[in-house]
Scaffold this motif. Structure first.
Motif, PDB file in Angstrom:
ATOM      1  N   UNK A 124       0.864  -1.184   0.000  1.00  0.00           N
ATOM      2  CA  UNK A 124       0.000   0.000   0.000  1.00  0.00           C
ATOM      3  C   UNK A 124       0.900   1.234   0.000  1.00  0.00           C
ATOM      4  N   UNK A 125       1.008   1.972  -1.131  1.00  0.00           N
ATOM      5  CA  UNK A 125       0.239   1.984  -2.375  1.00  0.00           C
ATOM      6  C   UNK A 125       0.443   0.706  -3.210  1.00  0.00           C
ATOM      7  N   UNK A 126      -0.445   0.544  -4.230  1.00  0.00           N
ATOM      8  CA  UNK A 126      -0.424  -0.690  -5.006  1.00  0.00           C
ATOM      9  C   UNK A 126      -1.071  -0.477  -6.370  1.00  0.00           C
ATOM     10  N   UNK A 127      -0.750  -1.372  -7.302  1.00  0.00           N
ATOM     11  CA  UNK A 127      -1.397  -1.432  -8.611  1.00  0.00           C
ATOM     12  C   UNK A 127      -2.787  -2.011  -8.387  1.00  0.00           C
ATOM     13  N   UNK A 128      -3.807  -1.299  -8.854  1.00  0.00           N
ATOM     14  CA  UNK A 128      -5.177  -1.583  -8.445  1.00  0.00           C
ATOM     15  C   UNK A 128      -5.665  -2.987  -8.789  1.00  0.00           C
ATOM     16  N   UNK A 140      -9.543 -12.061   1.245  1.00  0.00           N
ATOM     17  CA  UNK A 140      -9.479 -10.789   1.968  1.00  0.00           C
ATOM     18  C   UNK A 140      -8.224 -10.035   1.528  1.00  0.00           C
ATOM     19  N   UNK A 141      -8.378  -8.890   0.856  1.00  0.00           N
ATOM     20  CA  UNK A 141      -7.183  -8.116   0.515  1.00  0.00           C
ATOM     21  C   UNK A 141      -6.660  -7.405   1.750  1.00  0.00           C
ATOM     22  N   UNK A 142      -5.410  -7.654   2.101  1.00  0.00           N
ATOM     23  CA  UNK A 142      -4.808  -7.014   3.265  1.00  0.00           C
ATOM     24  C   UNK A 142      -3.684  -6.111   2.794  1.00  0.00           C
ATOM     25  N   UNK A 143      -3.853  -4.809   3.023  1.00  0.00           N
ATOM     26  CA  UNK A 143      -2.908  -3.814   2.537  1.00  0.00           C
ATOM     27  C   UNK A 143      -1.874  -3.500   3.608  1.00  0.00           C
ATOM     28  N   UNK A 144      -0.620  -3.662   3.246  1.00  0.00           N
ATOM     29  CA  UNK A 144       0.491  -3.483   4.177  1.00  0.00           C
ATOM     30  C   UNK A 144       1.277  -2.249   3.746  1.00  0.00           C
ATOM     31  N   UNK A 360      -7.150   4.690   9.483  1.00  0.00           N
ATOM     32  CA  UNK A 360      -7.023   6.140   9.494  1.00  0.00           C
ATOM     33  C   UNK A 360      -5.784   6.693   8.801  1.00  0.00           C
ATOM     34  N   UNK A 361      -5.013   5.820   8.125  1.00  0.00           N
ATOM     35  CA  UNK A 361      -3.763   6.269   7.502  1.00  0.00           C
ATOM     36  C   UNK A 361      -3.725   5.862   6.043  1.00  0.00           C
ATOM     37  N   UNK A 362      -3.546   6.839   5.139  1.00  0.00           N
ATOM     38  CA  UNK A 362      -3.330   6.578   3.717  1.00  0.00           C
ATOM     39  C   UNK A 362      -1.880   6.935   3.406  1.00  0.00           C
ATOM     40  N   UNK A 363      -1.035   5.944   3.096  1.00  0.00           N
ATOM     41  CA  UNK A 363       0.392   6.213   2.920  1.00  0.00           C
ATOM     42  C   UNK A 363       0.725   7.027   1.672  1.00  0.00           C
ATOM     43  N   UNK A 364      -0.273   7.282   0.821  1.00  0.00           N
ATOM     44  CA  UNK A 364      -0.013   8.102  -0.354  1.00  0.00           C
ATOM     45  C   UNK A 364      -0.491   9.530  -0.235  1.00  0.00           C
ATOM     46  N   UNK A 365      -1.147   9.867   0.876  1.00  0.00           N
ATOM     47  CA  UNK A 365      -1.802  11.165   1.006  1.00  0.00           C
ATOM     48  C   UNK A 365      -0.835  12.335   0.871  1.00  0.00           C
ATOM     49  N   UNK A 366       0.365  12.196   1.352  1.00  0.00           N
ATOM     50  CA  UNK A 366       1.322  13.301   1.346  1.00  0.00           C
ATOM     51  C   UNK A 366       2.356  13.154   0.234  1.00  0.00           C
ATOM     52  N   UNK A 367       1.895  12.605  -0.914  1.00  0.00           N
ATOM     53  CA  UNK A 367       2.771  12.431  -2.073  1.00  0.00           C
ATOM     54  C   UNK A 367       2.006  12.744  -3.353  1.00  0.00           C
ATOM     55  N   UNK A 368       2.762  13.042  -4.400  1.00  0.00           N
ATOM     56  CA  UNK A 368       2.246  13.049  -5.756  1.00  0.00           C
ATOM     57  C   UNK A 368       3.144  12.158  -6.599  1.00  0.00           C
ATOM     58  N   UNK A 369       2.529  11.500  -7.596  1.00  0.00           N
ATOM     59  CA  UNK A 369       3.311  10.682  -8.526  1.00  0.00           C
ATOM     60  C   UNK A 369       3.466  11.434  -9.837  1.00  0.00           C
TER      61      UNK A 369
END
Length: 392
Positions: A124-128, A140-144, A360-369
């Motif tokens: 996480x982030x990941x290819x959808x 069950x998808x488990x995002x790490x 409560x945490x999105x590891x991509x929130x403070x980034x742009x690609x």
């Protein structure tokens, strides 16, 4: 009636981006730095091979790929990784690796694992497609999280035994999209040993393996052989889209143990679409040629150098090891993408759209690609506009 398992999926990244940006006017000449669509020229002889073999469009292609293409892929694996595989039983050409990444889960994830619902691990982030594949097979998808603290790769070894015992498949992308991180030999060895201990498979998405600076990235199959792992433990996926600037060819391959490939081929016979024969002839030639790959890699290395020059003094900037994306730190990815569009016309992707919020945490929130796919002068113009707009 519609299946409920797909009812709560968030919108795909690019429709979300259009909804965010397209209601606003661009603030300058539009430049798309969102999609990882290569812009370098593909080999000039590709069109000639298609024309020479055009009669093949009038025939059904073989389900498993032509023997010639299987052999070309086998030979490339041997040259690149020093791993010997059987062309007829351990390799299958794909109609794009997204097909393979999805259908491998359909073919190989069991109905239950460890006495319960199987778990599919995702970075996480990941290819959808990883997540959709897991949901489609009832897992069950488990995002790490794959964060700066974990080297932008997921630390699956930190999961508790009760979780690992239910894992059927762990997806891993190296070089990583979007961060450009590369799994070391030690990382692969530790993950493969974990898979052996808890009896799960590794789906290694290695589509960016040929775009790197310095040392070629180690491969999962390569390390599995070195440590003597079960040949069925690792399944690898490769593509000509990035390596050879041929995203429209829709050509890749899956390789792994004979039993895994047998089951994937069986599913393909019922529900897949092999590559048309003229395109298989192209792929056969392209996998055999390294000259264009060396030149392509050199062009991306020039873009890395441009990015380092533009962002080298920006706090938190990390130069990518491989791939062709920048994963740039910002205060808020959505707000930054919107400001950049309104002020400059440069279009980038908020990192949150490539990840999911967990606890409560999105590891991509403070980034742009940012995709480094344009010619050097355009790339520098876009990156300078980005730096001046976002970082002052």
């Amino acid at each position: 009636m519609f299946p409920e398992r797909f009812s709560n999926l968030p919108a795909y990244a690019f429709p979300r981006l259009r909804a965010l940006l397209d209601v606003h006017e661009p603030g300058g000449v539009v430049m798309h730095m969102t999609i990882g669509e290569p812009k370098h020229a593909f080999p000039s002889w590709v069109s000639e091979i298609i024309a020479e073999n055009a009669e093949g469009f009038g025939k059904y292609p073989p389900n498993d790929g032509t023997p010639e293409l299987q052999n070309a892929i086998r030979d490339w694996i041997q040259r690149r990784y020093g791993v010997g595989v059987e062309a007829a039983t351990q390799v299958m050409p794909l109609n794009g690796t997204r097909e393979g990444l999805y259908n491998a889960a359909m073919a190989l994830v069991p109905e239950t694992k460890g006495g319960g619902q199987p778990i599919v691990l995702l970075p996480n982030p990941f290819y959808q497609v990883y997540m959709i594949a897991a949901i489609s097979v009832g897992a069950e998808p488990m995002m790490v999280p794959a964060t700066k603290e974990t080297g932008h790769l997921p630390d699956y070894t930190a999961l508790p035994p009760e979780v690992l015992n239910r894992v059927a498949v762990a997806y891993i992308c190296s070089p990583a999209n979007p961060q450009g991180a590369v799994a070391s030999r030690a990382y692969w060895a530790e993950l493969i040993r974990l898979a052996e201990k808890h009896d799960f498979r590794i789906f290694a998405d290695e589509c960016y393996s040929e775009i790197y600076r310095g040392t070629p990235p180690a491969g999962a199959l390569e390390v599995a052989q070195e440590i003597g792992a079960d040949p069925e433990r690792v399944v690898i996926f490769h593509s000509l889209s990035k390596r050879s600037n041929l995203p429209g060819l829709r050509s890749g391959f899956v390789a792994g143990g004979p039993e895994c490939i047998k089951r994937i081929k069986q599913l393909r016979a019922y529900a897949g679409a092999p590559l048309p024969l003229p395109l298989q002839k192209v792929a056969e030639r392209v996998w055999a040629d390294e000259g264009h790959v060396v030149e392509n890699r050199h062009l991306y290395q020039q873009k890395f150098e441009i990015a380092d020059k533009v962002f080298g003094e920006i706090p938190g900037y990390q130069s990518p090891e491989a791939g062709f994306f920048l994963w740039l730190p910002v205060k808020d990815g959505e707000a930054s993408a919107l400001k950049l569009w309104q002020d400059t016309g440069v279009r980038v992707l908020p990192g949150a759209y490539l990840a999911r919020e967990v606890e409560g945490f999105n590891p991509g929130k403070e980034y742009i690609r940012v995709a480094l796919v344009h010619p050097n002068d355009e790339t520098e113009r876009g990156l300078m506009a980005l730096r001046n707009c976002i970082y002052g």
